[in-house]
Design a protein around this motif. Structure first.
Motif, PDB file in Angstrom:
ATOM      1  N   ILE A 105       0.866  -1.181   0.000  1.00 27.48           N
ATOM      2  CA  ILE A 105       0.000   0.000   0.000  1.00 27.48           C
ATOM      3  C   ILE A 105       0.901   1.229   0.000  1.00 27.48           C
ATOM      4  O   ILE A 105       2.125   1.119   0.143  1.00 27.48           O
ATOM      5  N   PHE A 106       0.311   2.390  -0.190  1.00 28.72           N
ATOM      6  CA  PHE A 106       1.059   3.639  -0.171  1.00 28.72           C
ATOM      7  C   PHE A 106       0.725   4.437   1.087  1.00 28.72           C
ATOM      8  O   PHE A 106      -0.441   4.627   1.421  1.00 28.72           O
ATOM      9  N   SER A 107       1.768   4.876   1.769  1.00 26.53           N
ATOM     10  CA  SER A 107       1.617   5.824   2.870  1.00 26.53           C
ATOM     11  C   SER A 107       2.184   7.161   2.424  1.00 26.53           C
ATOM     12  O   SER A 107       3.176   7.205   1.687  1.00 26.53           O
ATOM     13  N   TYR A 108       1.587   8.239   2.882  1.00 24.40           N
ATOM     14  CA  TYR A 108       2.004   9.576   2.451  1.00 24.40           C
ATOM     15  C   TYR A 108       2.509  10.357   3.659  1.00 24.40           C
ATOM     16  O   TYR A 108       1.750  10.684   4.564  1.00 24.40           O
ATOM     17  N   PHE A 109       3.816  10.615   3.662  1.00 27.10           N
ATOM     18  CA  PHE A 109       4.467  11.263   4.794  1.00 27.10           C
ATOM     19  C   PHE A 109       4.846  12.701   4.433  1.00 27.10           C
ATOM     20  O   PHE A 109       5.521  12.937   3.425  1.00 27.10           O
ATOM     21  N   ASN A 110       4.470  13.625   5.275  1.00 26.08           N
ATOM     22  CA  ASN A 110       4.857  15.024   5.097  1.00 26.08           C
ATOM     23  C   ASN A 110       6.209  15.290   5.749  1.00 26.08           C
ATOM     24  O   ASN A 110       6.589  14.637   6.726  1.00 26.08           O
ATOM     25  N   HIS A 111       6.929  16.248   5.204  1.00 28.18           N
ATOM     26  CA  HIS A 111       8.178  16.701   5.808  1.00 28.18           C
ATOM     27  C   HIS A 111       7.879  17.384   7.135  1.00 28.18           C
ATOM     28  O   HIS A 111       6.893  18.128   7.267  1.00 28.18           O
ATOM     29  N   SER A 112       8.695  17.116   8.132  1.00 31.10           N
ATOM     30  CA  SER A 112       8.551  17.743   9.445  1.00 31.10           C
ATOM     31  C   SER A 112       9.897  18.313   9.879  1.00 31.10           C
ATOM     32  O   SER A 112      10.947  17.791   9.492  1.00 31.10           O
ATOM     33  N   PRO A 113       9.893  19.361  10.700  1.00 27.97           N
ATOM     34  CA  PRO A 113      11.163  19.985  11.109  1.00 27.97           C
ATOM     35  C   PRO A 113      11.992  19.125  12.066  1.00 27.97           C
ATOM     36  O   PRO A 113      13.195  19.310  12.167  1.00 27.97           O
ATOM     37  N   THR A 114      11.345  18.185  12.780  1.00 22.77           N
ATOM     38  CA  THR A 114      12.071  17.313  13.700  1.00 22.77           C
ATOM     39  C   THR A 114      11.665  15.872  13.463  1.00 22.77           C
ATOM     40  O   THR A 114      10.541  15.592  13.000  1.00 22.77           O
ATOM     41  N   PHE A 115      12.565  14.937  13.814  1.00 18.58           N
ATOM     42  CA  PHE A 115      12.241  13.529  13.637  1.00 18.58           C
ATOM     43  C   PHE A 115      11.135  13.093  14.594  1.00 18.58           C
ATOM     44  O   PHE A 115      10.294  12.256  14.237  1.00 18.58           O
ATOM     45  N   THR A 116      11.117  13.623  15.793  1.00 16.96           N
ATOM     46  CA  THR A 116      10.073  13.256  16.754  1.00 16.96           C
ATOM     47  C   THR A 116       8.693  13.545  16.188  1.00 16.96           C
ATOM     48  O   THR A 116       7.780  12.705  16.255  1.00 16.96           O
ATOM     49  N   GLU A 117       8.529  14.723  15.597  1.00 18.44           N
ATOM     50  CA  GLU A 117       7.250  15.092  14.986  1.00 18.44           C
ATOM     51  C   GLU A 117       6.964  14.219  13.769  1.00 18.44           C
ATOM     52  O   GLU A 117       5.843  13.738  13.586  1.00 18.44           O
ATOM     53  N   PHE A 118       7.980  14.003  12.943  1.00 19.19           N
ATOM     54  CA  PHE A 118       7.810  13.175  11.743  1.00 19.19           C
ATOM     55  C   PHE A 118       7.391  11.757  12.125  1.00 19.19           C
ATOM     56  O   PHE A 118       6.461  11.191  11.544  1.00 19.19           O
ATOM     57  N   SER A 119       8.080  11.166  13.095  1.00 21.33           N
ATOM     58  CA  SER A 119       7.806   9.788  13.497  1.00 21.33           C
ATOM     59  C   SER A 119       6.395   9.634  14.048  1.00 21.33           C
ATOM     60  O   SER A 119       5.698   8.645  13.745  1.00 21.33           O
ATOM     61  N   SER A 120       5.958  10.578  14.842  1.00 19.45           N
ATOM     62  CA  SER A 120       4.620  10.522  15.421  1.00 19.45           C
ATOM     63  C   SER A 120       3.552  10.523  14.327  1.00 19.45           C
ATOM     64  O   SER A 120       2.616   9.712  14.343  1.00 19.45           O
ATOM     65  N   ARG A 121       3.718  11.410  13.363  1.00 17.90           N
ATOM     66  CA  ARG A 121       2.751  11.487  12.263  1.00 17.90           C
ATOM     67  C   ARG A 121       2.842  10.272  11.353  1.00 17.90           C
ATOM     68  O   ARG A 121       1.821   9.720  10.931  1.00 17.90           O
ATOM     69  N   ALA A 122       4.060   9.836  11.065  1.00 19.61           N
ATOM     70  CA  ALA A 122       4.253   8.711  10.155  1.00 19.61           C
ATOM     71  C   ALA A 122       3.663   7.428  10.718  1.00 19.61           C
ATOM     72  O   ALA A 122       3.093   6.614   9.981  1.00 19.61           O
ATOM     73  N   THR A 123       3.793   7.224  12.015  1.00 21.73           N
ATOM     74  CA  THR A 123       3.234   6.032  12.652  1.00 21.73           C
ATOM     75  C   THR A 123       1.718   5.998  12.493  1.00 21.73           C
ATOM     76  O   THR A 123       1.135   4.947  12.172  1.00 21.73           O
ATOM     77  N   LYS A 124       1.069   7.121  12.683  1.00 23.61           N
ATOM     78  CA  LYS A 124      -0.386   7.201  12.528  1.00 23.61           C
ATOM     79  C   LYS A 124      -0.793   6.986  11.061  1.00 23.61           C
ATOM     80  O   LYS A 124      -1.769   6.281  10.781  1.00 23.61           O
ATOM     81  N   VAL A 125      -0.035   7.585  10.143  1.00 21.48           N
ATOM     82  CA  VAL A 125      -0.345   7.448   8.720  1.00 21.48           C
ATOM     83  C   VAL A 125      -0.191   5.996   8.280  1.00 21.48           C
ATOM     84  O   VAL A 125      -1.042   5.456   7.551  1.00 21.48           O
ATOM     85  N   SER A 126       0.885   5.351   8.708  1.00 23.00           N
ATOM     86  CA  SER A 126       1.122   3.955   8.329  1.00 23.00           C
ATOM     87  C   SER A 126       0.005   3.052   8.838  1.00 23.00           C
ATOM     88  O   SER A 126      -0.481   2.173   8.114  1.00 23.00           O
ATOM     89  N   LYS A 127      -0.378   3.238  10.090  1.00 24.17           N
ATOM     90  CA  LYS A 127      -1.430   2.411  10.672  1.00 24.17           C
ATOM     91  C   LYS A 127      -2.738   2.579   9.905  1.00 24.17           C
ATOM     92  O   LYS A 127      -3.428   1.585   9.593  1.00 24.17           O
ATOM     93  N   ALA A 128      -3.076   3.809   9.567  1.00 20.84           N
ATOM     94  CA  ALA A 128      -4.317   4.065   8.827  1.00 20.84           C
ATOM     95  C   ALA A 128      -4.245   3.481   7.423  1.00 20.84           C
ATOM     96  O   ALA A 128      -5.215   2.878   6.936  1.00 20.84           O
ATOM     97  N   ALA A 129      -3.094   3.633   6.757  1.00 19.19           N
ATOM     98  CA  ALA A 129      -2.949   3.149   5.384  1.00 19.19           C
ATOM     99  C   ALA A 129      -3.072   1.637   5.301  1.00 19.19           C
ATOM    100  O   ALA A 129      -3.654   1.096   4.353  1.00 19.19           O
ATOM    101  N   LYS A 130      -2.526   0.939   6.297  1.00 19.77           N
ATOM    102  CA  LYS A 130      -2.533  -0.528   6.279  1.00 19.77           C
ATOM    103  C   LYS A 130      -3.915  -1.111   6.551  1.00 19.77           C
ATOM    104  O   LYS A 130      -4.118  -2.318   6.369  1.00 19.77           O
ATOM    105  N   SER A 131      -4.857  -0.276   6.964  1.00 21.08           N
ATOM    106  CA  SER A 131      -6.228  -0.729   7.178  1.00 21.08           C
ATOM    107  C   SER A 131      -7.111  -0.448   5.968  1.00 21.08           C
ATOM    108  O   SER A 131      -8.305  -0.750   5.985  1.00 21.08           O
ATOM    109  N   GLN A 132      -6.501   0.135   4.911  1.00 22.17           N
ATOM    110  CA  GLN A 132      -7.244   0.517   3.720  1.00 22.17           C
ATOM    111  C   GLN A 132      -6.772  -0.275   2.508  1.00 22.17           C
ATOM    112  O   GLN A 132      -5.657  -0.805   2.491  1.00 22.17           O
ATOM    113  N   PRO A 133      -7.601  -0.364   1.450  1.00 21.65           N
ATOM    114  CA  PRO A 133      -7.144  -0.996   0.209  1.00 21.65           C
ATOM    115  C   PRO A 133      -6.133  -0.112  -0.511  1.00 21.65           C
ATOM    116  O   PRO A 133      -5.935   1.053  -0.134  1.00 21.65           O
ATOM    117  N   LEU A 134      -5.492  -0.658  -1.539  1.00 19.92           N
ATOM    118  CA  LEU A 134      -4.505   0.110  -2.300  1.00 19.92           C
ATOM    119  C   LEU A 134      -5.120   1.400  -2.836  1.00 19.92           C
ATOM    120  O   LEU A 134      -4.546   2.480  -2.694  1.00 19.92           O
TER     121      LEU A 134
END
Length: 222
Positions: A105-134
């Motif tokens: 599947i495709f996950s869509y990650f936005n650029h963030s100024p810090t890794f902590t912020e990026f990781s928090s958002r990316a984890t949520k995006v990945s979880k949501a994407a994996k529950s959806q069809p392609l």
């Protein structure tokens, strides 16, 4: 054709008549296959070990480092819109991830100024994407837009060459990056990168890889 949600806010026109790549752009933009590919080896040992020691996602870390490198090196932010070059002011990562059924599947990650912020958002995006069809709502709203960098991950393969599926037709010039298997014994990881030859040459790829490698080396300083 407007490939951006808000083109004026997200990209700037290139002064084509004074642009040093004007003739190069005209030479390559109508090629059936205008991309060229380079495979390189990154030294990711310092990054991998830091992520292991601090319980951080190695995958998220190198995607973050890649997006950061894109925003630091303007040639990889160039796109082809309406047969003209444009410079993006921001990019997102369209990242291939594996679902539980071994399909992707495709996950869509936005650029963030810090890794902590990026990781928090990316984890949520990945979880949501994996529950959806392609062909999810996110896919329908995002794929085909110019402000993307395509990133694939092949942690099972230590490759030395790579080729993508492609179709003929209009190309936006979106870069395509594929990260391979990390070798714990050497600290090395292969990276395949495809870029549009109207927008970049081998020298530009080399400079971008240098920026990316520096981000990987300096990740622990974040």
């Amino acid at each position: 054709m407007d490939n951006m949600t808000n083109k004026n806010a997200l990209m700037q026109p290139i002064d084509f008549d004074t642009w040093p790549r004007k003739q190069h752009f005209e030479l390559f933009k109508n090629f059936t296959q205008p991309y060229f590919n380079v495979c390189v080896t990154l030294n990711a040992q310092r990054l991998f070990e830091y992520c292991q020691q601090h319980n951080r996602s190695f995958f998220q870390a190198y995607v973050y480092a890649t997006l950061k490198a894109c925003h630091q090196y303007s040639p990889i932010m160039l796109r082809v819109i309406d047969n003209k070059p444009w410079l993006l002011t921001s990019v997102r990562a369209s990242v291939v991830e594996l679902s539980e059924d071994d399909s992707f599947i495709f996950s869509y990650f936005n650029h963030s100024p810090t890794f902590t912020e990026f990781s928090s958002r990316a984890t949520k995006v990945s979880k949501a994407a994996k529950s959806q069809p392609l062909f999810s709502d996110a896919f329908n709203q995002t794929e085909g837009q110019a402000d993307l960098v395509h990133i694939s991950v092949l942690p099972w393969l230590n490759f030395s060459s790579f080729s993508h599926a492609f179709s003929e037709g209009e190309s936006l010039g979106i870069p395509k990056l594929v990260f391979g298997q990390y070798d714990k014994s050497t600290g090395l990881m292969p990276l395949s990168i495809d870029v549009h030859h109207s927008l970049m040459d081998g020298l530009h790829v080399a400079k971008f890889i240098n920026v990316l490698q520096n981000n990987i080396n300096d990740f622990c300083k974040e």
